[in-house]
Motif scaffolding. Structure first.
Motif, PDB file in Angstrom:
ATOM      1  N   GLU A 191       0.870  -1.023  -0.117  1.00 47.00           N
ATOM      2  CA  GLU A 191       0.099  -0.047  -0.107  1.00 47.00           C
ATOM      3  C   GLU A 191       0.861   1.309  -0.037  1.00 47.00           C
ATOM      4  O   GLU A 191       1.809   1.332   0.402  1.00 47.00           O
ATOM      5  N   ARG A 192       0.278   2.338  -0.692  1.00 45.22           N
ATOM      6  CA  ARG A 192       1.003   3.481  -0.698  1.00 45.22           C
ATOM      7  C   ARG A 192       0.279   4.432   0.145  1.00 45.22           C
ATOM      8  O   ARG A 192      -0.965   4.747   0.148  1.00 45.22           O
ATOM      9  N   VAL A 193       1.003   4.949   1.265  1.00 45.19           N
ATOM     10  CA  VAL A 193       0.214   5.375   2.446  1.00 45.19           C
ATOM     11  C   VAL A 193       0.702   6.948   2.176  1.00 45.19           C
ATOM     12  O   VAL A 193       1.940   7.217   2.269  1.00 45.19           O
ATOM     13  N   ASN A 194      -0.157   7.879   2.493  1.00 46.29           N
ATOM     14  CA  ASN A 194      -0.273   9.416   2.278  1.00 46.29           C
ATOM     15  C   ASN A 194      -0.215   9.924   3.581  1.00 46.29           C
ATOM     16  O   ASN A 194      -1.279   9.592   4.496  1.00 46.29           O
ATOM     17  N   ILE A 195       0.617  10.633   3.920  1.00 48.07           N
ATOM     18  CA  ILE A 195       0.641  11.561   5.130  1.00 48.07           C
ATOM     19  C   ILE A 195      -0.498  13.069   4.876  1.00 48.07           C
ATOM     20  O   ILE A 195       0.189  13.795   4.036  1.00 48.07           O
ATOM     21  N   TYR A 196      -1.581  13.031   5.145  1.00 51.71           N
ATOM     22  CA  TYR A 196      -2.524  13.882   4.521  1.00 51.71           C
ATOM     23  C   TYR A 196      -3.017  14.942   5.475  1.00 51.71           C
ATOM     24  O   TYR A 196      -3.331  14.436   6.691  1.00 51.71           O
ATOM     25  N   PRO A 197      -2.992  16.063   5.348  1.00 53.08           N
ATOM     26  CA  PRO A 197      -2.233  16.683   4.179  1.00 53.08           C
ATOM     27  C   PRO A 197      -0.964  17.113   4.613  1.00 53.08           C
ATOM     28  O   PRO A 197      -0.801  17.306   5.976  1.00 53.08           O
ATOM     29  N   THR A 198      -0.123  17.448   4.078  1.00 49.72           N
ATOM     30  CA  THR A 198       1.522  18.057   4.296  1.00 49.72           C
ATOM     31  C   THR A 198       1.476  19.175   3.584  1.00 49.72           C
ATOM     32  O   THR A 198       1.473  19.355   2.636  1.00 49.72           O
ATOM     33  N   ALA A 199       1.815  20.217   4.367  1.00 47.93           N
ATOM     34  CA  ALA A 199       2.067  21.513   3.623  1.00 47.93           C
ATOM     35  C   ALA A 199       3.173  21.440   2.987  1.00 47.93           C
ATOM     36  O   ALA A 199       4.204  20.817   3.174  1.00 47.93           O
ATOM     37  N   GLY A 200       3.275  22.304   1.852  1.00 49.82           N
ATOM     38  CA  GLY A 200       4.526  22.403   1.015  1.00 49.82           C
ATOM     39  C   GLY A 200       4.511  21.610  -0.221  1.00 49.82           C
ATOM     40  O   GLY A 200       5.328  21.523  -0.981  1.00 49.82           O
ATOM     41  N   GLN A 201       3.834  20.336   0.064  1.00 52.86           N
ATOM     42  CA  GLN A 201       3.885  19.233  -1.204  1.00 52.86           C
ATOM     43  C   GLN A 201       2.567  19.450  -1.881  1.00 52.86           C
ATOM     44  O   GLN A 201       1.493  19.366  -1.502  1.00 52.86           O
ATOM     45  N   ARG A 202       2.789  20.020  -3.216  1.00 53.76           N
ATOM     46  CA  ARG A 202       1.649  20.115  -4.076  1.00 53.76           C
ATOM     47  C   ARG A 202       1.853  19.594  -5.589  1.00 53.76           C
ATOM     48  O   ARG A 202       2.730  19.348  -5.988  1.00 53.76           O
ATOM     49  N   THR A 203       0.632  19.126  -6.252  1.00 50.70           N
ATOM     50  CA  THR A 203       0.828  18.625  -7.503  1.00 50.70           C
ATOM     51  C   THR A 203       0.952  19.798  -8.195  1.00 50.70           C
ATOM     52  O   THR A 203       0.726  20.928  -7.944  1.00 50.70           O
ATOM     53  N   ARG A 204       0.979  19.332  -9.721  1.00 53.25           N
ATOM     54  CA  ARG A 204       1.042  20.273 -10.688  1.00 53.25           C
ATOM     55  C   ARG A 204      -0.330  21.140 -10.981  1.00 53.25           C
ATOM     56  O   ARG A 204      -0.479  22.145 -11.439  1.00 53.25           O
ATOM     57  N   TYR A 205      -1.501  20.720 -10.372  1.00 51.23           N
ATOM     58  CA  TYR A 205      -2.565  21.308 -10.318  1.00 51.23           C
ATOM     59  C   TYR A 205      -2.744  22.164  -9.056  1.00 51.23           C
ATOM     60  O   TYR A 205      -3.763  22.933  -8.745  1.00 51.23           O
ATOM     61  N   GLY A 206      -1.885  22.279  -8.006  1.00 47.80           N
ATOM     62  CA  GLY A 206      -1.787  23.175  -7.010  1.00 47.80           C
ATOM     63  C   GLY A 206      -2.378  22.673  -5.780  1.00 47.80           C
ATOM     64  O   GLY A 206      -2.325  23.255  -4.572  1.00 47.80           O
ATOM     65  N   ARG A 207      -3.035  21.474  -5.838  1.00 52.27           N
ATOM     66  CA  ARG A 207      -3.375  20.627  -4.657  1.00 52.27           C
ATOM     67  C   ARG A 207      -2.455  20.218  -3.705  1.00 52.27           C
ATOM     68  O   ARG A 207      -1.494  19.529  -4.247  1.00 52.27           O
ATOM     69  N   GLN A 208      -2.700  20.254  -2.576  1.00 51.99           N
ATOM     70  CA  GLN A 208      -1.908  19.381  -1.751  1.00 51.99           C
ATOM     71  C   GLN A 208      -1.625  17.822  -1.785  1.00 51.99           C
ATOM     72  O   GLN A 208      -2.750  17.385  -1.897  1.00 51.99           O
ATOM     73  N   ARG A 209      -0.664  17.431  -1.818  1.00 55.00           N
ATOM     74  CA  ARG A 209      -0.458  16.163  -2.143  1.00 55.00           C
ATOM     75  C   ARG A 209       0.003  15.194  -0.891  1.00 55.00           C
ATOM     76  O   ARG A 209      -0.734  14.027  -0.567  1.00 55.00           O
ATOM     77  N   GLY A 210       0.790  15.596  -0.162  1.00 56.14           N
ATOM     78  CA  GLY A 210       1.160  14.995   0.780  1.00 56.14           C
ATOM     79  C   GLY A 210       2.317  14.102   0.597  1.00 56.14           C
ATOM     80  O   GLY A 210       3.015  14.126  -0.612  1.00 56.14           O
TER      81      GLY A 210
END
Length: 377
Positions: A191-210
């Motif tokens: 499983e790919r586990v995401n620390i959600y949300p994590t400030a400063g990590q953004r996708t190319r669409y501007g959303r926080q990715r974590g």
């Protein structure tokens, strides 16, 4: 009092990770091929490489020098591993995990000496201890203005009041929780586990990715069984007079009821948390279904969250500490519970969650299980 014996029938409602503390490294412990991560059986693989290289007339010393420092990918490039080796039944790999790791390492799931995953009794007992602590604190209407100065032992004064003055007098001596039986490696997942949300990590669409982490897990739907026993002799005779557990034996018998109550509170809190976020709809769906499961629980059934990634709320007194917003904020500051700046009394805590990612969406929390306690002789 006679011993009370249960068999805990456990159904995983979301992936469970109980880690060994070891990271499996790409190229050393595992190799990615055709949508699977193949985890090497080092002894079998090394023996096969020596056999195959030996067929070319090389001595063991020459082979050892040739493969020293080689990664698994290097062995493929050198022809010592072939496409025929990458199958589910391959003797060169202990198991394979479906998925494409995001990182070059994955956290290992605990297994027995035969490589079979299981649920350690210590992990299950730790989660049950939290249920008993929250339930006992509620019954006794404890206050949390007398806690220790050490961050690691802050709750010790409260726990001593609930369970006993030292380990020899701890109520949890009476609760024996054994390891579950093992399962085959077929129940392992990646499983790919995401620390959600994590400030400063953004996708190319501007959303926080974590941040993403790869972990081995026991997959949703796995069924486990673990024996649990309440030691009756500790509540009678000389032991009862010395330990003075008294009416607290009822706490242990209240585990299913207190477990349901605590899970109900957690589910409601998580639904409220994700309702405030625009990108939490998939997780909301999970908690909505979990709430339906909770509604249908029987007298000897409860929900529990166990293991890594379950968060601060599942391992502490949680919301009970947050009744006085000013006092709780001092606690956050004094114990350095977060690096977040500019916090104000009443701000949510914690702000992040560990969630399994499905595609681009945070989707499922870790470690939720349904526990059914069945009496046994």
């Amino acid at each position: 009092m006679k011993d009370v014996k249960w068999m805990a029938h456990i159904e995983l409602l979301s992936p469970l990770h109980i880690g060994t503390g070891t990271s499996l490294l790409e190229g050393v412990d595992w190799i990615q091929r055709d949508g699977y991560a193949y985890v090497a059986d080092q002894n079998a693989l090394l023996e096969a490489v020596f056999d195959r290289a030996g067929e070319e007339g090389r001595s063991d010393a020459m082979i050892a020098r040739a493969i020293a420092g080689m990664t698994l990918n290097d062995l493929v490039d050198a022809g010592y591993l072939t496409k025929a080796d990458f199958t589910e039944e391959s003797p060169l790999f202990r198991y394979r995990l479906k998925g494409d790791p995001a990182m070059n390492q994955m956290s290992e799931q605990i297994k027995d000496v035969y490589g079979r995953p299981y649920l350690p009794g210590s992990s299950l007992k730790g989660a049950l201890r939290t249920v008993l602590a929250v339930g006992g604190a509620t019954v006794r209407k404890l206050r949390f203005d007398r806690i220790g100065r050490s961050r690691s032992w802050a709750a010790q004064p409260v726990e001593r009041e609930l369970f006993g003055r030292n380990p020899n007098y701890d109520l949890l001596r009476a609760l024996q929780v054994s390891d579950s039986g093992p399962l085959s490696p077929e129940h392992l997942g990646l499983e790919r586990v995401n620390i959600y949300p994590t400030a400063g990590q953004r996708t190319r669409y501007g959303r926080q990715r974590g941040l993403d982490l790869d972990v081995e897990t026991l997959r949703r739907g796995a069924i486990l069984q673990a024996p649990i026993k309440i030691e009756g002799y500790l509540f009678s005779g000389q032991a009862a007079r010395e330990l003075k557990f008294g009416e607290r034996k009822k706490w242990l018998l209240s585990l299913p009821r207190w477990g349901r109550w605590m899970a109900g509170q957690r589910i409601a809190d998580e639904i409220e948390f994700f309702q405030r976020r625009g990108d939490g709809q998939v997780v909301l769906g999970f908690y909505g279904r979990l709430a339906q499961t909770w509604d249908g629980l029987g007298e000897n059934e409860f929900l529990l969250q166990v293991g890594w990634g379950t968060g601060w709320l599942s391992k502490t007194f949680g919301k009970m500490l947050q009744g006085d917003a000013q006092a709780f904020e001092r606690m956050v500051r004094d114990y350095r519970l977060t690096m977040e700046r500019g916090r104000q009394p009443g701000d949510p805590f914690p702000r992040s969650r560990h969630l399994v990612r499905r595609g681009e969406h945070p989707a499922v929390p870790l470690g939720w299980m349904k526990v059914t306690l069945q009496r046994r002789e």
